[in-house]
Design an enzyme around this catalytic site. Structure first.
Site, PDB file in Angstrom:
ATOM      1  N   ASP A   1       0.853  -1.071   0.173  1.00 26.42           N
ATOM      2  CA  ASP A   1      -0.055   0.006   0.080  1.00 26.42           C
ATOM      3  C   ASP A   1       0.935   1.074  -0.028  1.00 26.42           C
ATOM      4  OD1 ASP A   1      -2.371   1.527   0.076  1.00 26.42           O
ATOM      5  OD2 ASP A   1      -2.092   1.843   2.248  1.00 26.42           O
ATOM      6  N   SER A   2       0.397   2.361  -0.266  1.00 27.22           N
ATOM      7  CA  SER A   2       1.004   3.610  -0.527  1.00 27.22           C
ATOM      8  C   SER A   2       1.410   3.892   0.925  1.00 27.22           C
ATOM      9  CB  SER A   2       0.158   4.595  -1.013  1.00 27.22           C
ATOM     10  OG  SER A   2      -0.867   4.841  -0.072  1.00 27.22           O
TER      11      SER A   2
ATOM     12  N   CYS B   1      -4.115  -1.536  -2.093  1.00 24.64           N
ATOM     13  CA  CYS B   1      -4.434   0.019  -2.230  1.00 24.64           C
ATOM     14  C   CYS B   1      -5.327  -0.091  -3.572  1.00 24.64           C
ATOM     15  CB  CYS B   1      -3.105   0.490  -2.794  1.00 24.64           C
ATOM     16  SG  CYS B   1      -2.918   2.092  -3.125  1.00 24.64           S
TER      17      CYS B   1
ATOM     18  N   GLU C   1      -3.288   9.287   8.043  1.00 24.67           N
ATOM     19  CA  GLU C   1      -1.757   8.835   8.064  1.00 24.67           C
ATOM     20  C   GLU C   1      -1.102   9.733   9.103  1.00 24.67           C
ATOM     21  OE1 GLU C   1       0.679   6.882   6.015  1.00 24.67           O
ATOM     22  OE2 GLU C   1      -1.284   5.567   5.181  1.00 24.67           O
TER      23      GLU C   1
ATOM     24  N   CYS D   1     -11.181   2.392  -0.474  1.00 24.13           N
ATOM     25  CA  CYS D   1      -9.839   2.745  -0.200  1.00 24.13           C
ATOM     26  C   CYS D   1      -9.533   2.044   1.021  1.00 24.13           C
ATOM     27  CB  CYS D   1      -9.660   4.221   0.042  1.00 24.13           C
ATOM     28  SG  CYS D   1      -8.158   4.741   0.786  1.00 24.13           S
TER      29      CYS D   1
ATOM     30  N   HIS E   1      -7.737   2.517   3.631  1.00 29.91           N
ATOM     31  CA  HIS E   1      -7.645   3.130   4.894  1.00 29.91           C
ATOM     32  C   HIS E   1      -8.944   3.315   5.489  1.00 29.91           C
ATOM     33  CE1 HIS E   1      -3.640   4.535   2.976  1.00 29.91           C
ATOM     34  NE2 HIS E   1      -3.480   5.353   4.343  1.00 29.91           N
TER      35      HIS E   1
HETATM   36  N1  DGL Z   1      -5.124   3.298   0.861  1.00 33.75           N
HETATM   37  C1  DGL Z   1      -4.936   3.479  -0.669  1.00 33.75           C
HETATM   38  C2  DGL Z   1      -6.281   3.154  -1.439  1.00 33.75           C
HETATM   39  O1  DGL Z   1      -6.686   2.026  -1.163  1.00 33.75           O
HETATM   40  C3  DGL Z   1      -4.458   4.590  -0.943  1.00 33.75           C
HETATM   41  C4  DGL Z   1      -4.448   5.969  -0.658  1.00 33.75           C
HETATM   42  C5  DGL Z   1      -3.506   6.975  -1.086  1.00 33.75           C
HETATM   43  O2  DGL Z   1      -2.489   6.797  -1.069  1.00 33.75           O
HETATM   44  O3  DGL Z   1      -4.066   8.272  -1.370  1.00 33.75           O
HETATM   45  O4  DGL Z   1      -6.630   3.672  -2.189  1.00 33.75           O
END
Ligand code: DGL
Length: 269
Positions: A7-8, A70, A162, A194, A196
């Site tokens: 993931d990012s 991600c 984050e 997402c 997150h």
């Molecule tokens: N958690 C990620 C997603 O599912 C990345 C969010 C991001 O880096 O903007 O999109």
């Protein structure tokens, strides 16, 4: 040959956590590209370049199978990677398809023509890059007809999470749900698109109301990974679980502990 999870940033830990519960004997290597997070406000080319580099890091760490935990990377880069970059002896899978299969009540590999499904009005909450890729609508159209999708780009939520600023994240969730409801007053299902967002699931549910079914990915992806490893056991191997980051390992570890409420120690990739 552990399974790679990318993931990012920290969002993919929600997927890793579910995968570890479902597959307690499988070693995982988690990679957070924290130095370049968030991805959701970047261009598709930029996301592609970063995702290729991150996936290569996981291949170099001994993973033959990498899950892009991600949505932004899955939406903006996965198809292009599978078509032109992934070596024949490696696999890269995304997090979109298990979710859409659950929404459209299909089992894995069911390639029958698109058909009518129970849900008719779906709200998609995702990063700006995921929303503008329209990957969700494309994958859905392969499987279902007559589903109206309204997407809401949730700017700022990933940064707030984050940064550990959950008060801001909650305020942003409420305002993004309000914005969505102005476009689609009565969704029957909502997708947290997402990785997150499971951390904000109760806020999404409260703002949407109890009659909206909220789909979150972690368990769906874990189940689909278990199914995949059953069919492709050669993708599974030994090794140890570890956590890598392109960011500052100390700071990322501290945030990860706040995020997951357990000790997680990152090392430099
Ligand atoms: N958690 C990620 C997603 O599912 C990345 C969010 C991001 O880096 O903007 O999109």
């Amino acid at each position: 040959m552990a399974v790679g999870i990318f993931d990012s940033g920290l969002g993919g830990l929600t997927v890793l956590d579910a995968a570890q519960k479902r597959l307690p004997d499988v070693p995982f290597v988690y990679y957070a590209d924290s130095a370049h997070a968030p991805y959701g406000v970047r261009t598709a080319d930029d996301i592609y370049e970063l995702t290729v580099k991150a996936t290569q890091t996981l291949f170099d760490a001994g993973c033959d199978l990498v899950i892009l935990a991600c949505n932004t990377a899955s939406a903006a880069a996965l198809r292009r990677m599978q078509e032109s970059w992934v070596p024949a002896d490696k696999r890269v899978l995304g997090v979109f398809v298990p979710l859409i299969e659950a929404l459209t009540e299909r089992s894995w590999g069911d390639n029958s023509p698109p058909r009518e499904v129970d849900v008719k009005h779906v709200a998609l909450f995702a990063t700006p890059a995921t929303v503008s890729s329209r990957a969700f609508q494309r994958e859905l159209a392969f499987r279902a007809v007559g589903v109206d999708v309204e997407a809401q780009a949730c700017g700022g939520v990933v940064d707030a999470i984050e940064d550990g600023d959950m008060i801001l994240a909650e305020a942003l969730v409420n305002s993004h749900v309000d914005a969505l409801k102005r476009k689609m007053p009565q969704p029957d299902a909502a997708i947290l698109g997402c990785t997150h967002y499971p951390l904000m699931q109760s806020q999404f549910q409260a703002a949407l109301g109890d009659n909206v079914k909220v789909y979150s990915q972690a368990n769906l992806v874990a189940e689909s990974l278990a199914d995949y490893l059953d069919r492709r056991p050669e993708m599974l191997g030994g090794g140890e679980t570890k956590y890598l980051t392109s960011g500052d390992p100390k700071q990322v570890s501290q945030r990860a502990v706040q995020f997951m409420r357990r000790q997680i120690t990152f090392e430099s990739a």
